[in-house]
Enzyme design. Structure first.
Site, short mmCIF file in Angstrom:
data_model
loop_
_atom_site.label_atom_id
_atom_site.label_comp_id
_atom_site.label_asym_id
_atom_site.label_seq_id
_atom_site.Cartn_x
_atom_site.Cartn_y
_atom_site.Cartn_z
N LYS A 198 -15.62 -56.16 -40.09
CA LYS A 198 -16.59 -55.43 -40.92
C LYS A 198 -16.31 -55.77 -42.37
O LYS A 198 -15.21 -55.54 -42.88
CB LYS A 198 -16.45 -53.94 -40.69
CG LYS A 198 -17.36 -53.12 -41.57
CD LYS A 198 -17.34 -51.67 -41.17
CE LYS A 198 -18.25 -50.86 -42.07
NZ LYS A 198 -18.26 -49.44 -41.67
N ARG A 208 -25.90 -45.56 -46.79
CA ARG A 208 -25.19 -44.51 -47.52
C ARG A 208 -26.18 -43.53 -48.15
O ARG A 208 -25.90 -42.34 -48.24
CB ARG A 208 -24.24 -45.12 -48.55
CG ARG A 208 -23.11 -45.89 -47.87
CD ARG A 208 -22.15 -46.54 -48.88
NE ARG A 208 -21.27 -47.49 -48.22
CZ ARG A 208 -20.55 -48.41 -48.86
NH1 ARG A 208 -20.60 -48.48 -50.18
NH2 ARG A 208 -19.78 -49.25 -48.17
N LYS A 220 -14.70 -50.06 -50.93
CA LYS A 220 -14.03 -50.08 -49.63
C LYS A 220 -13.26 -51.39 -49.41
O LYS A 220 -12.92 -51.74 -48.29
CB LYS A 220 -15.05 -49.84 -48.52
CG LYS A 220 -15.73 -48.46 -48.62
CD LYS A 220 -16.51 -48.10 -47.34
CE LYS A 220 -17.10 -46.69 -47.45
NZ LYS A 220 -17.81 -46.27 -46.21
N GLU A 236 -8.57 -60.40 -37.12
CA GLU A 236 -8.92 -58.99 -36.87
C GLU A 236 -9.44 -58.81 -35.44
O GLU A 236 -9.08 -57.87 -34.75
CB GLU A 236 -10.01 -58.53 -37.86
CG GLU A 236 -9.50 -58.22 -39.25
CD GLU A 236 -8.81 -56.87 -39.34
OE1 GLU A 236 -8.65 -56.20 -38.30
OE2 GLU A 236 -8.41 -56.47 -40.45
N LYS A 251 -20.14 -57.47 -38.64
CA LYS A 251 -21.08 -56.69 -39.45
C LYS A 251 -20.91 -57.03 -40.93
O LYS A 251 -19.77 -57.05 -41.38
CB LYS A 251 -20.79 -55.21 -39.21
CG LYS A 251 -21.57 -54.26 -40.09
CD LYS A 251 -21.13 -52.86 -39.84
CE LYS A 251 -21.80 -51.95 -40.85
NZ LYS A 251 -21.33 -50.60 -40.74
N SER A 277 -28.44 -51.86 -42.74
CA SER A 277 -29.52 -51.21 -43.48
C SER A 277 -30.10 -52.11 -44.58
O SER A 277 -31.32 -52.20 -44.73
CB SER A 277 -29.02 -49.89 -44.08
OG SER A 277 -27.90 -50.11 -44.91
N TYR A 316 -32.17 -51.45 -37.10
CA TYR A 316 -33.20 -50.44 -37.41
C TYR A 316 -34.58 -50.97 -37.08
O TYR A 316 -35.54 -50.20 -37.08
CB TYR A 316 -33.11 -50.05 -38.90
CG TYR A 316 -31.73 -49.57 -39.26
CD1 TYR A 316 -31.33 -48.27 -38.96
CD2 TYR A 316 -30.80 -50.44 -39.84
CE1 TYR A 316 -30.04 -47.84 -39.24
CE2 TYR A 316 -29.51 -50.02 -40.12
CZ TYR A 316 -29.13 -48.73 -39.81
OH TYR A 316 -27.86 -48.32 -40.07
C1 PBG Z 1 -19.39 -46.06 -41.70
C2 PBG Z 1 -20.46 -47.03 -41.45
C3 PBG Z 1 -21.22 -47.73 -42.41
C4 PBG Z 1 -22.19 -48.42 -41.70
C5 PBG Z 1 -22.00 -48.13 -40.34
N1 PBG Z 1 -20.92 -47.29 -40.21
C6 PBG Z 1 -21.19 -47.73 -43.89
C7 PBG Z 1 -19.99 -48.11 -44.61
O1 PBG Z 1 -19.02 -48.64 -44.06
O2 PBG Z 1 -19.98 -47.85 -45.81
C8 PBG Z 1 -23.25 -49.26 -42.34
C9 PBG Z 1 -24.45 -49.52 -41.54
C10 PBG Z 1 -25.63 -49.98 -42.30
O3 PBG Z 1 -25.60 -50.31 -43.50
O4 PBG Z 1 -26.68 -50.03 -41.66
N2 PBG Z 1 -18.08 -46.44 -41.59
#
Ligand code: PBG
Length: 337
Positions: A198, A208, A220, A236, A251, A277, A316
C-alpha cells in the site's frame, strides 16, 4: 520473409473472432464494491469528491448490496463514517461491541449469506488524528501497540461473521499476529486479505473526505510505501505471505501495474488491486465535463488491472459497470447527464 504473410488483423475481423482470441475478460465476479456506511435510517448522502458514491445507512446499504448481488457481484468491502465528535486519539469506537461495522456485517450475513464480506482493519476511521494506529510520544504511529489493537479489531469482525479481514494499516508483523489471534479464538476459516503493498499515494483524498478522516497532522509516509519502490513491495508481499495472508493487495492500481505484474510472477496467492477513490474521481470529473465516457474508461482501466495479474479488483466503478449508466442519473452531482 514469413512475417510478411502474417496478418494479425484477420483475428480482429469480427466480434466473434475477437471474442475467441480475447486473452482477458472482466466480469462481475472479479469486482469488489466498496461501501461507505453511516448511522441512521433512509440515509443516502452524496460525497462531493466521489460523484455516484454515497454514505449509506444500513437499510439503504442492504438495498444497494442486494441489487449488486443480483447483478453478479460476489463481494463487498465496508468502511464506516464515524461522527467526528465520537473519535479519539486511540480510536476507541473501533472496539464497541455494537459498532456500526459489526451491525452491518451481521445484517448482510443474515440477509445475503452467500456474499463475501470484507472489512478494513485499521484505526483511521475512528482516530481523531486520522492516522491508522495509536501514536507514541513523538506522534509516530506505534507499531506493536497498534498491532495488538488490530488483532482485537479483527476478532470482533470475525465474531460478527466477516469472511475476510483486510488489514490496511501497513504495520510490520500484523498479518502473523492477526492469523494467530483468529486461530486461537476458533476463527481459522476467516481469511486475511492483506494490503501488502500500500503506497503513500496522493490518490486517497476523496476516500478521506468520505470518511472525514483527513490527517490532522503529518502524513502516512512512515508506514505506507514510497511510490518510487517496487522491490520493497515484493518484500512486503513475501513477508505477508509467510505470515499467513490468503490474498495480497496492491494499492492504488493503475499507477502500480508494474507492481501487480511483478507480484504475479513472484507469488501463487491470488492478487487483489484497489482502484482507489482518486482514480475513480479523476475519471468522473472528466465525465462531468463531457471529456470522457466514464463507463468505457473504467472498463478499460479495470481490464488492464486484471491483465496485469490481479484477479480481485476493488472499485467504486462497480455499480456503474454492472448496473449501467442509469445508476448515475440518481446522483444530484451528475445532473448534467
Ligand atoms: C485506511 C484506508 C484508506 C483507503 C482504504 N483503507 C485510506 C488511507 O490509507 O489513508 C483508501 C481507499 C481509497 O482511496 O479509495 N487505512
Amino acid at each position: 520473409m514469413l512475417s510478411l504473410l502474417k496478418r494479425p488483423r484477420r483475428n480482429r475481423k469480427t466480434a466473434a473472432i475477437r471474442s475467441l482470441v480475447r486473452e482477458t475478460t472482466l466480469t462481475a465476479e472479479d469486482l469488489v464494491a466498496p461501501f461507505f456506511i453511516q448511522e441512521g435510517e433512509g440515509k443516502r448522502d452524496a460525497i462531493a469528491t466521489l460523484p455516484g458514491v454515497y454514505r449509506l445507512s444500513l437499510d439503504e446499504l442492504l438495498k444497494e448490496v442486494t441489487q449488486l448481488h443480483l447483478a453478479g457481484i460476489q463481494a463487498v468491502a465496508i468502511f464506516p463514517v464515524i461522527d467526528s465528535s465520537l473519535k479519539d486519539p486511540e480510536g476507541s469506537l473501533a472496539f464497541d461491541a455494537n459498532g456500526l461495522v459489526l451491525r452491518a456485517v451481521r445484517l448482510l450475513k443474515k440477509e445475503l449469506p452467500d456474499l463475501c464480506l470484507i472489512t478494513d482493519i485499521a484505526l483511521d476511521p475512528y482516530t481523531s488524528h486520522g492516522h491508522d494506529g495509536v501514536l507514541d510520544a513523538y506522534f509516530n504511529v506505534a507499531n506493536d501497540p497498534t498491532v495488538d489493537r488490530l488483532v482485537e479489531m479483527a476478532l470482533l469482525h470475525a465474531e460478527a461473521g466477516v469472511d475476510l479481514v483486510a488489514p490496511s494499516d501497513m504495520m510490520d508483523g500484523r498479518v502473523f499476529a492477526i492469523r494467530k489471534g483468529l486461530d486461537k479464538s476458533g476463527f481459522s476459516d476467516v481469511g486475511i486479505l492483506s494490503y501488502a503493498a500500500k503506497y503513500a499515494s496522493s490518490l486517497y483524498g476523496p476516500f478521506r473526505d468520505a470518511l472525514g478522516s483527513s490527517l490532522q497532522y503529518g502524513d502516512k509516509k512512515r508506514y505506507q510505501m514510497d511510490p518510487a519502490n517496487v522491490r520493497e513491495a515484493l518484500l512486503e508481499a513475501r513477508l505477508d505471505e509467510e505470515e499467513g495472508a490468503d490474498l495480497l493487495m496492491v494499492k492504488p492500481a493503475l499507477f502500480y501495474l508494474d507492481v501487480i505484474a511483478r507480484l504475479h510472477a513472484q507469488t501463487h496467492l491470488p492478487i487483489a488491486a484497489y482502484h482507489v477513490s482518486g482514480e475513480y474521481a479523476m475519471v468522473m470529473a472528466a465525465e462531468q465535463l463531457g471529456m470522457l465516457r466514464a463507463r468505457d474508461v473504467f472498463y478499460e482501466a479495470l481490464l488492464s488491472v486484471k491483465r496485469a495479474g490481479a484477479s480481485v479488483i476493488f472499485s467504486y466503478a462497480t455499480p456503474l459497470l454492472v448496473l449501467g449508466s442509469d445508476c448515475l442519473r440518481r446522483d444530484p452531482l451528475l445532473t448534467k447527464r
